[in-house]
Structure formats: structure tokens, C-alpha cells
Motif scaffolding. Structure first.
Motif, short mmCIF file in Angstrom:
data_model
loop_
_atom_site.label_atom_id
_atom_site.label_comp_id
_atom_site.label_asym_id
_atom_site.label_seq_id
_atom_site.Cartn_x
_atom_site.Cartn_y
_atom_site.Cartn_z
N ASN A 193 10.33 13.87 10.53
CA ASN A 193 9.89 15.08 9.82
C ASN A 193 9.69 14.84 8.34
N LYS A 194 10.45 13.93 7.74
CA LYS A 194 10.25 13.61 6.32
C LYS A 194 8.91 12.91 6.11
N TYR A 200 5.71 14.54 4.11
CA TYR A 200 4.99 13.88 3.02
C TYR A 200 3.48 13.97 3.24
N ILE A 201 3.03 13.76 4.46
CA ILE A 201 1.60 13.86 4.77
C ILE A 201 1.12 15.29 4.52
N HIS A 202 1.92 16.28 4.91
CA HIS A 202 1.59 17.69 4.68
C HIS A 202 1.47 17.96 3.18
N TRP A 203 2.43 17.49 2.41
CA TRP A 203 2.44 17.66 0.95
C TRP A 203 1.18 17.04 0.32
N THR A 204 0.82 15.83 0.80
CA THR A 204 -0.35 15.14 0.28
C THR A 204 -1.63 15.91 0.59
N MET A 205 -1.73 16.42 1.81
CA MET A 205 -2.93 17.18 2.19
C MET A 205 -3.02 18.49 1.41
N CYS A 206 -1.89 19.14 1.19
CA CYS A 206 -1.89 20.37 0.39
C CYS A 206 -2.38 20.08 -1.02
N LYS A 207 -1.90 19.01 -1.63
CA LYS A 207 -2.34 18.64 -2.97
C LYS A 207 -3.84 18.32 -2.98
N LYS A 208 -4.31 17.62 -1.96
CA LYS A 208 -5.72 17.24 -1.89
C LYS A 208 -6.63 18.47 -1.87
N PHE A 209 -6.20 19.51 -1.17
CA PHE A 209 -7.03 20.70 -1.04
C PHE A 209 -6.67 21.80 -2.04
N GLY A 210 -5.86 21.48 -3.05
CA GLY A 210 -5.60 22.40 -4.14
C GLY A 210 -4.58 23.49 -3.84
N VAL A 211 -3.73 23.27 -2.85
CA VAL A 211 -2.67 24.23 -2.53
C VAL A 211 -1.48 23.95 -3.46
N SER A 212 -0.89 24.98 -3.99
CA SER A 212 0.24 24.83 -4.90
C SER A 212 1.47 24.31 -4.15
N VAL A 213 2.02 23.18 -4.61
CA VAL A 213 3.21 22.58 -4.00
C VAL A 213 4.19 22.17 -5.10
N LEU A 233 -6.30 16.11 13.95
CA LEU A 233 -4.99 16.22 14.57
C LEU A 233 -4.18 15.00 14.15
N ASN A 234 -3.02 15.22 13.58
CA ASN A 234 -2.20 14.13 13.09
C ASN A 234 -0.84 14.19 13.79
N ASP A 235 -0.50 13.13 14.48
CA ASP A 235 0.80 13.04 15.13
C ASP A 235 1.43 11.72 14.69
N ALA A 236 2.48 11.78 13.92
CA ALA A 236 3.11 10.58 13.35
C ALA A 236 4.15 10.00 14.30
N ALA A 237 4.22 8.68 14.31
CA ALA A 237 5.27 7.97 15.05
C ALA A 237 6.04 7.13 14.04
N VAL A 238 7.34 7.27 14.02
CA VAL A 238 8.17 6.53 13.08
C VAL A 238 9.21 5.77 13.90
N PRO A 239 8.85 4.58 14.39
CA PRO A 239 9.77 3.83 15.23
C PRO A 239 10.89 3.17 14.42
#
Length: 92
Positions: free
Chosen positions: A12-13, A17-30, A81-87
Motif C-alpha cells: 500500500n505504501k 506513492y504512485i497515487h501521490w505522483t499521479m495526483c501531482k502530475k494532474f494538478g491535484v493538491s497533495v 489500470l495499475n496493479d502493483a506487485a511488491v515481492p
């Protein structure tokens, strides 16, 4: 034993981070620091809709139908669609 706790937290971390990056890219306040970011389920702007851990709707039964992130870019008419795998590779 670790899967429902430590592995999920780490996963989830990374997805957060990917969510935070995408929000910044599209100008959403974070927040300034990515590790303090708490993703909202749905973020909407005029250009994009970013969905965090929201079940998708299919025309047939799919067992894993909840991608980590869905980024619907209205301007470009695309959907990512983004599905992360963190092995855990310490035991390999």
C-alpha cells in the motif's frame, strides 16, 4: 502470517506513492511529503478521475477485480489500470 499485515502495508505504501505522483502530475493538491499521503478513494478533476482500490465492473465474474489504481484521463480518452506487485526477495 505476514501477508495480511506487513506485506500489505509495504504494498500500500508503494501504491500510495504512485497515487501521490499521479495526483501531482494532474494538478491535484497533495501534501509535500509522499509518505504522509493518504489516498482518497476517488479524486476528480476536469481532466482526470483517479480511483484508489475501487472495484471495477466487468461483464463476467472476475476474482481479482480491484486494481490498485485506475486513472481515467478524460482529455486523452484513456484508462490506465495499475496493479502493483511488491515481492519479498530476501529468501531467494
Amino acid at each position: 502470517m505476514l501477508a495480511p499485515t506487513e506485506y500489505i502495508k509495504r504494498h500500500n505504501k508503494v501504491a500510495s506513492y504512485i497515487h501521490w505522483t499521479m495526483c501531482k502530475k494532474f494538478g491535484v493538491s497533495v501534501v509535500d511529503r509522499y509518505y504522509a499521503h493518504e489516498p482518497a478513494s476517488v479524486v476528480r478533476t476536469n481532466e482526470v478521475v483517479i480511483m484508489w482500490d475501487v472495484p471495477s465492473i466487468e461483464d463476467r465474474k472476475v476474482v481479482a477485480s480491484k486494481p490498485d489504481l485506475v486513472i481515467h484521463n478524460k482529455k486523452e480518452r484513456t484508462c490506465l489500470l495499475n496493479d502493483a506487485a511488491v515481492p519479498d526477495d530476501r529468501n531467494i
